[in-house]
Design a protein around this motif. Sequence first.
Motif, PDB file in Angstrom:
ATOM      1  N   ILE A 229      35.602  74.710  34.292  1.00 59.14           N
ATOM      2  CA  ILE A 229      34.625  74.483  35.361  1.00 59.14           C
ATOM      3  C   ILE A 229      33.625  73.413  34.965  1.00 59.14           C
ATOM      4  N   SER A 230      33.285  73.333  33.694  1.00 66.40           N
ATOM      5  CA  SER A 230      32.411  72.260  33.237  1.00 66.40           C
ATOM      6  C   SER A 230      33.068  70.904  33.480  1.00 66.40           C
ATOM      7  N   ALA A 231      34.327  70.794  33.119  1.00 72.22           N
ATOM      8  CA  ALA A 231      35.035  69.531  33.312  1.00 72.22           C
ATOM      9  C   ALA A 231      35.171  69.180  34.788  1.00 72.22           C
ATOM     10  N   LEU A 232      35.463  70.167  35.624  1.00 70.24           N
ATOM     11  CA  LEU A 232      35.611  69.906  37.062  1.00 70.24           C
ATOM     12  C   LEU A 232      34.284  69.552  37.726  1.00 70.24           C
ATOM     13  N   THR A 233      33.202  70.176  37.285  1.00 66.61           N
ATOM     14  CA  THR A 233      31.900  69.991  37.921  1.00 66.61           C
ATOM     15  C   THR A 233      31.185  68.737  37.441  1.00 66.61           C
ATOM     16  N   THR A 234      31.174  68.520  36.118  1.00 60.56           N
ATOM     17  CA  THR A 234      30.367  67.436  35.556  1.00 60.56           C
ATOM     18  C   THR A 234      31.196  66.272  35.018  1.00 60.56           C
ATOM     19  N   LYS A 235      32.507  66.444  34.977  1.00 58.49           N
ATOM     20  CA  LYS A 235      33.421  65.450  34.391  1.00 58.49           C
ATOM     21  C   LYS A 235      33.187  65.314  32.891  1.00 58.49           C
ATOM     22  N   GLN A 236      32.538  66.322  32.296  1.00 58.24           N
ATOM     23  CA  GLN A 236      32.285  66.346  30.860  1.00 58.24           C
ATOM     24  C   GLN A 236      32.560  67.746  30.346  1.00 58.24           C
ATOM     25  N   GLY A 237      32.658  67.869  29.035  1.00 54.72           N
ATOM     26  CA  GLY A 237      32.816  69.183  28.437  1.00 54.72           C
ATOM     27  C   GLY A 237      31.476  69.867  28.270  1.00 54.72           C
ATOM     28  N   ALA A 238      31.506  71.147  28.085  1.00 60.77           N
ATOM     29  CA  ALA A 238      30.297  71.910  27.792  1.00 60.77           C
ATOM     30  C   ALA A 238      30.400  72.410  26.359  1.00 60.77           C
ATOM     31  N   VAL A 239      29.277  72.443  25.681  1.00 57.59           N
ATOM     32  CA  VAL A 239      29.234  73.051  24.360  1.00 57.59           C
ATOM     33  C   VAL A 239      28.939  74.524  24.577  1.00 57.59           C
ATOM     34  N   SER A 240      29.764  75.377  24.034  1.00 58.70           N
ATOM     35  CA  SER A 240      29.593  76.810  24.228  1.00 58.70           C
ATOM     36  C   SER A 240      29.527  77.503  22.883  1.00 58.70           C
ATOM     37  N   ASN A 241      28.472  78.253  22.679  1.00 63.78           N
ATOM     38  CA  ASN A 241      28.310  79.027  21.456  1.00 63.78           C
ATOM     39  C   ASN A 241      28.228  80.498  21.822  1.00 63.78           C
ATOM     40  N   PRO A 242      28.883  81.367  21.042  1.00 63.68           N
ATOM     41  CA  PRO A 242      28.771  82.796  21.340  1.00 63.68           C
ATOM     42  C   PRO A 242      27.327  83.263  21.202  1.00 63.68           C
ATOM     43  N   LEU A 243      26.917  84.169  22.081  1.00 65.19           N
ATOM     44  CA  LEU A 243      25.602  84.785  21.963  1.00 65.19           C
ATOM     45  C   LEU A 243      25.652  85.825  20.864  1.00 65.19           C
ATOM     46  N   LYS A 244      24.504  86.061  20.248  1.00 64.25           N
ATOM     47  CA  LYS A 244      24.432  87.163  19.302  1.00 64.25           C
ATOM     48  C   LYS A 244      24.507  88.441  20.112  1.00 64.25           C
ATOM     49  N   GLU A 245      25.469  89.250  19.791  1.00 64.11           N
ATOM     50  CA  GLU A 245      25.714  90.446  20.577  1.00 64.11           C
ATOM     51  C   GLU A 245      24.783  91.576  20.140  1.00 64.11           C
ATOM     52  N   SER A 246      24.024  92.084  21.098  1.00 57.97           N
ATOM     53  CA  SER A 246      23.144  93.202  20.793  1.00 57.97           C
ATOM     54  C   SER A 246      23.898  94.522  20.882  1.00 57.97           C
ATOM     55  N   GLU A 247      24.949  94.535  21.661  1.00 56.09           N
ATOM     56  CA  GLU A 247      25.784  95.720  21.781  1.00 56.09           C
ATOM     57  C   GLU A 247      27.225  95.311  21.515  1.00 56.09           C
ATOM     58  N   LYS A 248      27.992  96.204  20.945  1.00 54.04           N
ATOM     59  CA  LYS A 248      29.325  95.827  20.467  1.00 54.04           C
ATOM     60  C   LYS A 248      30.288  95.376  21.554  1.00 54.04           C
ATOM     61  N   ASP A 249      30.107  95.827  22.793  1.00 49.72           N
ATOM     62  CA  ASP A 249      31.055  95.463  23.844  1.00 49.72           C
ATOM     63  C   ASP A 249      30.615  94.267  24.677  1.00 49.72           C
ATOM     64  N   ASN A 250      29.409  93.753  24.463  1.00 53.19           N
ATOM     65  CA  ASN A 250      28.952  92.598  25.228  1.00 53.19           C
ATOM     66  C   ASN A 250      29.688  91.336  24.799  1.00 53.19           C
ATOM     67  N   ILE A 251      29.873  90.448  25.759  1.00 51.41           N
ATOM     68  CA  ILE A 251      30.473  89.138  25.509  1.00 51.41           C
ATOM     69  C   ILE A 251      29.512  88.128  26.116  1.00 51.41           C
ATOM     70  N   GLY A 252      29.221  87.072  25.409  1.00 59.25           N
ATOM     71  CA  GLY A 252      28.333  86.089  26.009  1.00 59.25           C
ATOM     72  C   GLY A 252      28.455  84.740  25.360  1.00 59.25           C
ATOM     73  N   TYR A 253      28.100  83.735  26.131  1.00 58.38           N
ATOM     74  CA  TYR A 253      28.123  82.365  25.640  1.00 58.38           C
ATOM     75  C   TYR A 253      26.870  81.640  26.086  1.00 58.38           C
ATOM     76  N   GLU A 254      26.404  80.752  25.239  1.00 59.76           N
ATOM     77  CA  GLU A 254      25.334  79.830  25.594  1.00 59.76           C
ATOM     78  C   GLU A 254      26.031  78.530  25.939  1.00 59.76           C
ATOM     79  N   ALA A 255      25.811  78.041  27.147  1.00 62.13           N
ATOM     80  CA  ALA A 255      26.471  76.811  27.585  1.00 62.13           C
ATOM     81  C   ALA A 255      25.445  75.692  27.682  1.00 62.13           C
ATOM     82  N   PHE A 256      25.747  74.575  27.064  1.00 61.17           N
ATOM     83  CA  PHE A 256      24.881  73.398  27.106  1.00 61.17           C
ATOM     84  C   PHE A 256      25.622  72.305  27.863  1.00 61.17           C
ATOM     85  N   LEU A 257      25.154  71.991  29.048  1.00 61.01           N
ATOM     86  CA  LEU A 257      25.770  70.926  29.829  1.00 61.01           C
ATOM     87  C   LEU A 257      25.011  69.636  29.554  1.00 61.01           C
TER      88      LEU A 257
END
Length: 97
Positions: A33-61
């Motif tokens: 979606i980053s490539a389709l929307t901005t014609k560029q890649g996004a840098v994505s880093n996993p979030l520090k998980e506060s709970e074991k089942d959470n999934i998250g990413y920090e996206a920098f466009l």
Amino acid sequence: MQINIKPVSQDSIVSEKEKQITQIAVLNFIALISALTTKQGAVSNPLKESEKDNIGYEAFLETTSQEEEKEFRRRIFNQVITFLTMSEVPYSVEITD
């Protein structure tokens, strides 16, 4: 921006396999979606998980307009929530600054 996927409730049971598949799917959605929307890649880093089942990413466009960022958020939310609903994995999605 932070893309956080977490269990719908504390009683939700998510297997490690479901979590892994969801992590990979979300990361692929971000890249596509980053490539389709901005014609560029996004840098994505996993979030520090506060709970074991959470999934998250920090996206920098890089160098995006407010309109592109708004469209990116909308498309990510729709794509991820559709995936979660269709796969019947008990997760919800939240996108924050």
